[in-house]
Design a protein around this motif. Structure first.
Motif, short mmCIF file in Angstrom:
data_model
loop_
_atom_site.label_atom_id
_atom_site.label_comp_id
_atom_site.label_asym_id
_atom_site.label_seq_id
_atom_site.Cartn_x
_atom_site.Cartn_y
_atom_site.Cartn_z
N UNK A 86 40.22 38.04 36.98
CA UNK A 86 39.62 37.54 38.24
C UNK A 86 39.15 38.69 39.12
N UNK A 87 39.92 39.79 39.20
CA UNK A 87 39.50 40.93 40.01
C UNK A 87 38.18 41.49 39.49
N UNK A 88 38.02 41.54 38.17
CA UNK A 88 36.77 42.06 37.59
C UNK A 88 35.59 41.15 37.89
N UNK A 89 35.81 39.84 37.81
CA UNK A 89 34.74 38.89 38.11
C UNK A 89 34.36 38.97 39.59
N UNK A 90 35.37 39.08 40.45
CA UNK A 90 35.10 39.22 41.89
C UNK A 90 34.33 40.50 42.17
N UNK A 91 34.71 41.58 41.51
CA UNK A 91 34.01 42.85 41.67
C UNK A 91 32.54 42.71 41.28
N UNK A 92 32.28 42.05 40.16
CA UNK A 92 30.90 41.85 39.73
C UNK A 92 30.11 41.08 40.79
N UNK A 93 30.71 40.01 41.33
CA UNK A 93 30.03 39.22 42.35
C UNK A 93 29.73 40.03 43.61
N UNK A 94 30.66 40.87 44.01
CA UNK A 94 30.46 41.68 45.21
C UNK A 94 29.40 42.76 44.97
N UNK A 95 29.36 43.32 43.77
CA UNK A 95 28.33 44.32 43.46
C UNK A 95 26.94 43.67 43.51
N UNK A 96 26.82 42.49 42.96
CA UNK A 96 25.54 41.76 43.04
C UNK A 96 25.19 41.47 44.51
N UNK A 97 26.18 41.02 45.26
CA UNK A 97 25.95 40.69 46.68
C UNK A 97 25.52 41.91 47.48
N UNK A 98 26.14 43.06 47.23
CA UNK A 98 25.77 44.25 48.00
C UNK A 98 24.34 44.69 47.68
N UNK A 145 29.02 46.88 54.92
CA UNK A 145 30.23 47.69 55.01
C UNK A 145 31.45 46.93 54.48
N UNK A 146 31.54 45.64 54.80
CA UNK A 146 32.66 44.82 54.29
C UNK A 146 32.60 44.76 52.77
N UNK A 147 31.41 44.55 52.21
CA UNK A 147 31.27 44.49 50.76
C UNK A 147 31.64 45.83 50.12
N UNK A 148 31.30 46.93 50.78
CA UNK A 148 31.67 48.26 50.27
C UNK A 148 33.18 48.41 50.23
N UNK A 151 34.48 46.38 47.33
CA UNK A 151 34.29 47.05 46.03
C UNK A 151 35.41 48.06 45.81
N UNK A 152 35.69 48.84 46.81
CA UNK A 152 36.76 49.82 46.75
C UNK A 152 38.10 49.12 46.50
N UNK A 153 38.33 48.02 47.21
CA UNK A 153 39.57 47.26 47.03
C UNK A 153 39.70 46.64 45.65
N UNK A 154 38.61 46.09 45.13
CA UNK A 154 38.66 45.49 43.79
C UNK A 154 38.88 46.55 42.72
N UNK A 155 38.22 47.70 42.86
CA UNK A 155 38.44 48.78 41.89
C UNK A 155 39.90 49.22 41.92
N UNK A 156 40.47 49.28 43.10
CA UNK A 156 41.89 49.63 43.24
C UNK A 156 42.77 48.59 42.56
N UNK A 157 42.45 47.31 42.73
CA UNK A 157 43.26 46.25 42.13
C UNK A 157 43.12 46.23 40.60
N UNK A 158 41.94 46.59 40.11
CA UNK A 158 41.75 46.66 38.66
C UNK A 158 42.57 47.81 38.09
N UNK A 159 42.58 48.94 38.79
CA UNK A 159 43.34 50.11 38.32
C UNK A 159 44.85 49.91 38.48
N UNK A 160 45.27 49.20 39.53
CA UNK A 160 46.69 48.98 39.82
C UNK A 160 46.91 47.49 40.12
#
Length: 192
Positions: A86-98, A145-148, A151-160
């Motif tokens: 789910x974190x990866x799918x959310x990240x993809x959606x936010x990258x498209x949105x940004x 800025x919120x989307x940025x 993205x940082x938060x989702x990458x963090x959640x994917x890594x940890x």
């Protein structure tokens, strides 16, 4: 990251409050307009122009706030999936949105510059339109800025995956959502 999220959250809360006050004010002005025209043969000068220009406040100022809470209308097809997916799918959606928001910030800013340079105004009482048109790229920049941050938060959640979510909406399971809806219908407070 927590500090950046807190600063951004305070700004979003303030703009959302302004948007809420704008809605209240526009409702009040609408009632005055209707009562005035109906009973006292009185109308607010340039009512339509004022409403058109003020509408940008409640239409755009709360958009980053809603993104932070994850409260935009949408279907969550991934509710039954593992959090790591789910974190990866959310990240993809936010990258498209940004990407989309980046284009919209540029386009709305050029629209503001054009309105400012030609002295664009409303038809009836000649209100300048540039202040309202400036609010759009400013609000979208805050969303960017919120989307940025997300993205940082989702990458963090994917890594940890076991870390506490920061700067991203909390993932809700189907069971939690159902319990919340039942509690809301029954009028019981949230026990979490």
């Amino acid at each position: 990251m927590r500090r950046a999220d807190a600063i951004q959250s305070h700004l979003e809360d303030g703009l959302n409050l302004i948007a809420a006050l704008a809605i209240f004010f526009l409702m009040f002005v609408g009632v005055v307009q209707i009562v005035g025209r109906t009973f006292f043969d009185f109308a607010i000068y340039g009512y339509i122009d004022w409403i058109e220009q003020a509408s940008v406040l409640f239409a755009f100022l709360g958009i980053a706030y809603a993104q932070r809470l994850g409260s935009h209308i949408g279907m969550d097809l991934t509710m039954g999936w593992r959090p790591s997916i789910r974190w990866k799918v959310e990240l993809f959606g936010v990258v498209v949105a940004i990407g989309i928001i980046s284009v919209l910030v540029y386009a709305s800013f050029t629209n503001f510059l054009r309105a400012y340079s030609i002295g664009d105004s409303t038809m009836d009482i000649r209100l300048p339109t540039w202040p309202a048109k400036l609010m759009v790229p400013l609000a979208l920049s805050l969303l960017w800025l919120r989307l940025s941050l997300q993205i940082w938060g989702y990458l963090r959640m994917i890594a940890h995956p076991d870390a506490e979510p920061i700067a991203v909406p909390k993932l809700v399971t189907i069971e939690t959502q159902v319990q919340d809806e039942i509690a809301e219908v029954l009028g019981k407070p949230d026990t979490r």
